[in-house]
Design a protein around this motif. Structure first.
Motif, PDB file in Angstrom:
ATOM      1  N   MET A  17       0.846  -1.196   0.000  1.00 24.13           N
ATOM      2  CA  MET A  17       0.000   0.000   0.000  1.00 24.13           C
ATOM      3  C   MET A  17       0.877   1.239   0.000  1.00 24.13           C
ATOM      4  SD  MET A  17      -3.193   0.884   2.538  1.00 24.13           S
ATOM      5  CE  MET A  17      -2.217   1.060   4.033  1.00 24.13           C
ATOM      6  N   ILE A  18       0.430   2.253  -0.694  1.00 26.51           N
ATOM      7  CA  ILE A  18       1.158   3.515  -0.794  1.00 26.51           C
ATOM      8  C   ILE A  18       0.325   4.634  -0.190  1.00 26.51           C
ATOM      9  CG2 ILE A  18       2.125   5.230  -2.382  1.00 26.51           C
ATOM     10  CD1 ILE A  18       2.698   2.957  -4.320  1.00 26.51           C
ATOM     11  N   ALA A  19       0.948   5.481   0.610  1.00 31.65           N
ATOM     12  CA  ALA A  19       0.277   6.631   1.217  1.00 31.65           C
ATOM     13  C   ALA A  19       0.936   7.910   0.731  1.00 31.65           C
ATOM     14  CB  ALA A  19       0.348   6.547   2.739  1.00 31.65           C
ATOM     15  N   LYS A  20       0.130   8.841   0.248  1.00 32.34           N
ATOM     16  CA  LYS A  20       0.632  10.146  -0.181  1.00 32.34           C
ATOM     17  C   LYS A  20      -0.069  11.226   0.633  1.00 32.34           C
ATOM     18  CE  LYS A  20       1.772   8.793  -4.941  1.00 32.34           C
ATOM     19  NZ  LYS A  20       1.568   9.105  -6.384  1.00 32.34           N
ATOM     20  N   GLN A  21       0.721  12.012   1.376  1.00 32.24           N
ATOM     21  CA  GLN A  21       0.168  12.991   2.303  1.00 32.24           C
ATOM     22  C   GLN A  21       0.374  14.418   1.802  1.00 32.24           C
ATOM     23  OE1 GLN A  21       1.299  11.815   6.584  1.00 32.24           O
ATOM     24  NE2 GLN A  21       2.951  10.991   5.338  1.00 32.24           N
ATOM     25  N   VAL A  22      -0.617  15.262   2.080  1.00 34.42           N
ATOM     26  CA  VAL A  22      -0.544  16.682   1.741  1.00 34.42           C
ATOM     27  C   VAL A  22      -1.224  17.474   2.854  1.00 34.42           C
ATOM     28  CG1 VAL A  22      -1.157  18.488   0.083  1.00 34.42           C
ATOM     29  CG2 VAL A  22      -0.632  16.196  -0.739  1.00 34.42           C
TER      30      VAL A  22
ATOM     31  N   ARG B  36       8.126   9.440   7.409  1.00 42.86           N
ATOM     32  CA  ARG B  36       8.735   8.207   7.916  1.00 42.86           C
ATOM     33  C   ARG B  36       7.740   7.434   8.773  1.00 42.86           C
ATOM     34  NH1 ARG B  36      14.219   7.042   7.848  1.00 42.86           N
ATOM     35  NH2 ARG B  36      15.111   7.925   5.962  1.00 42.86           N
ATOM     36  N   ARG B  37       7.004   8.136   9.619  1.00 37.82           N
ATOM     37  CA  ARG B  37       6.026   7.466  10.462  1.00 37.82           C
ATOM     38  C   ARG B  37       4.946   6.804   9.605  1.00 37.82           C
ATOM     39  NH1 ARG B  37       2.951  10.562  13.609  1.00 37.82           N
ATOM     40  NH2 ARG B  37       3.566  12.599  12.806  1.00 37.82           N
ATOM     41  N   SER B  38       4.561   7.487   8.533  1.00 41.42           N
ATOM     42  CA  SER B  38       3.550   6.931   7.640  1.00 41.42           C
ATOM     43  C   SER B  38       4.050   5.672   6.949  1.00 41.42           C
ATOM     44  CB  SER B  38       3.140   7.975   6.597  1.00 41.42           C
ATOM     45  OG  SER B  38       2.254   7.422   5.646  1.00 41.42           O
ATOM     46  N   GLU B  39       5.294   5.700   6.479  1.00 46.12           N
ATOM     47  CA  GLU B  39       5.866   4.531   5.817  1.00 46.12           C
ATOM     48  C   GLU B  39       5.876   3.336   6.760  1.00 46.12           C
ATOM     49  OE1 GLU B  39       6.816   4.079   2.785  1.00 46.12           O
ATOM     50  OE2 GLU B  39       7.546   5.927   1.887  1.00 46.12           O
ATOM     51  N   LYS B  40       6.291   3.556   7.989  1.00 50.48           N
ATOM     52  CA  LYS B  40       6.336   2.468   8.977  1.00 50.48           C
ATOM     53  C   LYS B  40       4.935   1.952   9.276  1.00 50.48           C
ATOM     54  CE  LYS B  40       8.115   1.378  13.587  1.00 50.48           C
ATOM     55  NZ  LYS B  40       8.837   1.911  14.777  1.00 50.48           N
ATOM     56  N   LEU B  41       3.989   2.860   9.406  1.00 49.11           N
ATOM     57  CA  LEU B  41       2.607   2.481   9.687  1.00 49.11           C
ATOM     58  C   LEU B  41       2.007   1.681   8.541  1.00 49.11           C
ATOM     59  CD1 LEU B  41      -0.013   2.625  11.347  1.00 49.11           C
ATOM     60  CD2 LEU B  41      -0.410   4.912  10.362  1.00 49.11           C
ATOM     61  N   VAL B  42       2.267   2.109   7.307  1.00 41.90           N
ATOM     62  CA  VAL B  42       1.738   1.414   6.136  1.00 41.90           C
ATOM     63  C   VAL B  42       2.242  -0.028   6.084  1.00 41.90           C
ATOM     64  CG1 VAL B  42       1.912   1.291   3.617  1.00 41.90           C
ATOM     65  CG2 VAL B  42       1.254   3.431   4.717  1.00 41.90           C
ATOM     66  N   ARG B  43       3.543  -0.221   6.417  1.00 44.90           N
ATOM     67  CA  ARG B  43       4.077  -1.589   6.440  1.00 44.90           C
ATOM     68  C   ARG B  43       3.313  -2.451   7.450  1.00 44.90           C
ATOM     69  NH1 ARG B  43       6.337   1.028   3.240  1.00 44.90           N
ATOM     70  NH2 ARG B  43       4.527   0.244   2.164  1.00 44.90           N
ATOM     71  N   GLN B  44       2.979  -1.858   8.593  1.00 44.03           N
ATOM     72  CA  GLN B  44       2.243  -2.601   9.615  1.00 44.03           C
ATOM     73  C   GLN B  44       0.817  -2.904   9.156  1.00 44.03           C
ATOM     74  OE1 GLN B  44       3.419  -3.830  12.659  1.00 44.03           O
ATOM     75  NE2 GLN B  44       1.430  -4.879  12.569  1.00 44.03           N
ATOM     76  N   LEU B  45       0.170  -1.930   8.513  1.00 41.71           N
ATOM     77  CA  LEU B  45      -1.197  -2.142   8.038  1.00 41.71           C
ATOM     78  C   LEU B  45      -1.254  -3.204   6.940  1.00 41.71           C
ATOM     79  CD1 LEU B  45      -2.586   1.519   7.954  1.00 41.71           C
ATOM     80  CD2 LEU B  45      -2.926  -0.236   9.705  1.00 41.71           C
ATOM     81  N   GLU B  46      -0.204  -3.280   6.127  1.00 42.91           N
ATOM     82  CA  GLU B  46      -0.148  -4.332   5.105  1.00 42.91           C
ATOM     83  C   GLU B  46      -0.220  -5.711   5.759  1.00 42.91           C
ATOM     84  OE1 GLU B  46       2.551  -2.037   1.697  1.00 42.91           O
ATOM     85  OE2 GLU B  46       3.490  -3.353   3.178  1.00 42.91           O
ATOM     86  N   GLN B  47       0.503  -5.863   6.863  1.00 40.00           N
ATOM     87  CA  GLN B  47       0.469  -7.146   7.573  1.00 40.00           C
ATOM     88  C   GLN B  47      -0.881  -7.367   8.243  1.00 40.00           C
ATOM     89  OE1 GLN B  47       3.853  -7.716  10.199  1.00 40.00           O
ATOM     90  NE2 GLN B  47       5.182  -6.510   8.883  1.00 40.00           N
ATOM     91  N   ASP B  48      -1.400  -6.336   8.888  1.00 37.57           N
ATOM     92  CA  ASP B  48      -2.657  -6.472   9.632  1.00 37.57           C
ATOM     93  C   ASP B  48      -3.836  -6.805   8.734  1.00 37.57           C
ATOM     94  OD1 ASP B  48      -1.183  -5.840  11.850  1.00 37.57           O
ATOM     95  OD2 ASP B  48      -1.890  -3.765  11.991  1.00 37.57           O
ATOM     96  N   PHE B  49      -3.843  -6.250   7.500  1.00 34.57           N
ATOM     97  CA  PHE B  49      -4.994  -6.430   6.615  1.00 34.57           C
ATOM     98  C   PHE B  49      -4.699  -7.359   5.434  1.00 34.57           C
ATOM     99  CE2 PHE B  49      -5.930  -2.519   8.892  1.00 34.57           C
ATOM    100  CZ  PHE B  49      -7.273  -2.668   9.190  1.00 34.57           C
ATOM    101  N   GLY B  50      -3.540  -8.020   5.457  1.00 33.39           N
ATOM    102  CA  GLY B  50      -3.215  -8.991   4.417  1.00 33.39           C
ATOM    103  C   GLY B  50      -3.025  -8.393   3.038  1.00 33.39           C
ATOM    104  N   LEU B  51      -2.450  -7.193   2.971  1.00 32.41           N
ATOM    105  CA  LEU B  51      -2.215  -6.531   1.690  1.00 32.41           C
ATOM    106  C   LEU B  51      -0.815  -6.844   1.169  1.00 32.41           C
ATOM    107  CD1 LEU B  51      -3.675  -3.027   2.640  1.00 32.41           C
ATOM    108  CD2 LEU B  51      -4.841  -4.869   1.389  1.00 32.41           C
TER     109      LEU B  51
END
Length: 392
Positions: A1-6, A128-143
């Protein structure tokens, strides 16, 4: 998953954008409105709690690979988990699902102002916090896992850079720099040759060195647009470059763009704390008195900084940059100024919330960044006094 913040200033504008896309659907919210007009009115309720914060809009898009499809119910769970992980735990938000691209994705609009107490969500190291969080969400939601942005060998242009490129017809500076660096690396040059080749193409190069003179990082600037090496991609960072460039035998020190003040920066002590006295009987009392004196000095300097127009409505890190500039201007040396910053609001918050090792690590890095930015401003002031002068 990719997150783009503005971050932005206008709720209505971004709501119109995400609401009016073909196939857009509002799939989640903690607000009553359903249309951009009514939602914008509600968002202004939280914005009014902190009128001095201009960039109160937080907009993030979350997308999965082209091969993946996520149900709307699952997207809502992912979005809420992402917001919680980014500390938007008491904030207004809406979630829109879009179908206008090949990859499945959502847009989340949130207020940076907490509706409960008017506090502002901390944006330090948010990427950086978003990147780390996204990696965790990938595991949590099977992405399917995606590569972290700083792990990519070559970073792609941002959406804003692409739009600007289409509007102006000019290749974005990120891509220009990547191409110039690749040309300068041909035939494995020495470090000095590499820098000379780039400077011949009007690219400024800055090497970040340790107190012992060891090169630890590199950044580039083209037409007043600067990037750290890792922001261009893994291949453009110093860690990768040093394995490609020929290291001269007994080389002369390479003069880079660092100012003498930056080169004189000493690392913070192993523990960010006030040195203790040698008398164990008086130690705790004197230590507390010393800390209180430092805190009082920080508060006084921060109060002065906030009186300058250019620091109105600024967040903590900008105030800390101003504190460092005023402290240096008053005659404190760099080490004294760094110790004063250990009493800043942001550092003290980490001290209270984080384990000791994590606190020390993040605080040292934060004070290093503040120091680097302050010295850059001093350098700009010396080259153009009107551009960086701290005026009332």
């Amino acid at each position: 998953m990719i997150a783009k913040q503005v971050q932005g200033t206008n709720f209505k504008k971004v709501l119109d954008y995400v609401h009016n896309k073909s196939g857009a659907k509002l799939i989640g919210s903690n607000m009553t409105g359903k249309e951009p007009e009514s939602l914008a009115v509600e968002f202004r309720i939280s914005a009014q709690l902190r009128k001095r914060v201009t960039k109160c809009v937080y907009h993030v898009s979350l997308s999965v690979s082209k091969e993946e499809k996520v149900s709307q119910q699952q997207w809502v769970k992912i979005a809420r988990a992402y917001l919680k992980g980014m500390e938007f735990d008491a904030n207004q938000y809406v979630i829109y699902h879009h179908t206008d691209r090949e990859h499945d994705h959502i847009h989340v609009i949130a207020s940076r102002i907490r509706i409960t107490d008017g506090s502002v969500v901390n944006d330090s190291w948010q990427y950086r916090r978003s990147e780390k969080l996204v990696r965790q969400l990938e595991q949590d939601f099977g992405l399917s896992p995606t590569q972290s942005s700083w792990e990519k060998k070559k970073r792609s242009p941002t959406t804003g850079e692409i739009r600007r490129e289409r509007r102006t017809g000019e290749i974005n500076k990120r891509s220009q720099l990547q191409g110039l660096i690749e040309q300068a690396l041909k035939n494995r040059p020495s470090v000095k040759e590499f820098i000379d080749r780039l400077r011949a193409k009007e690219v400024s190069v800055r090497l970040r060195k340790s107190n012992m003179g060891k090169i630890e990082g590199i950044s580039y600037k083209l037409d007043d647009v600067a990037f750290q090496g890792r922001q261009l991609g893994k291949d453009y960072s110093w860690t990768s470059l040093k394995s490609v460039l020929i290291q001269e035998h007994n080389p002369q020190p390479i003069r880079d763009d660092l100012t003498p003040l930056q080169q004189a920066i000493t690392p913070l002590q192993q523990a960010i704390a006030v040195p203790k006295t040698n008398n164990p009987d008086r130690e705790p009392n004197e230590l507390e008195q010393h800390k209180k004196a430092l805190r009082d000095k920080y508060v006084r300097l921060a109060s002065l900084v906030r009186q300058y127009p250019q620091f109105h409505d600024k967040e903590a890190r900008y105030i800390d940059i101003g504190v460092m500039l005023l402290s240096l201007k008053s005659g404190d040396n760099l080490g004294e100024t760094q110790i004063i910053l250990t009493q800043s609001d942001r550092v003290k918050q980490w001290h209270q919330e984080l384990p000791r090792e994590a606190y020390l690590k993040i605080a040292r890095e934060y004070i290093r960044q503040i120091t680097n930015r302050a010295t850059e401003l001093i350098e700009e002031h010396h080259s153009n006094p009107k551009s960086a002068q701290l005026e009332r």
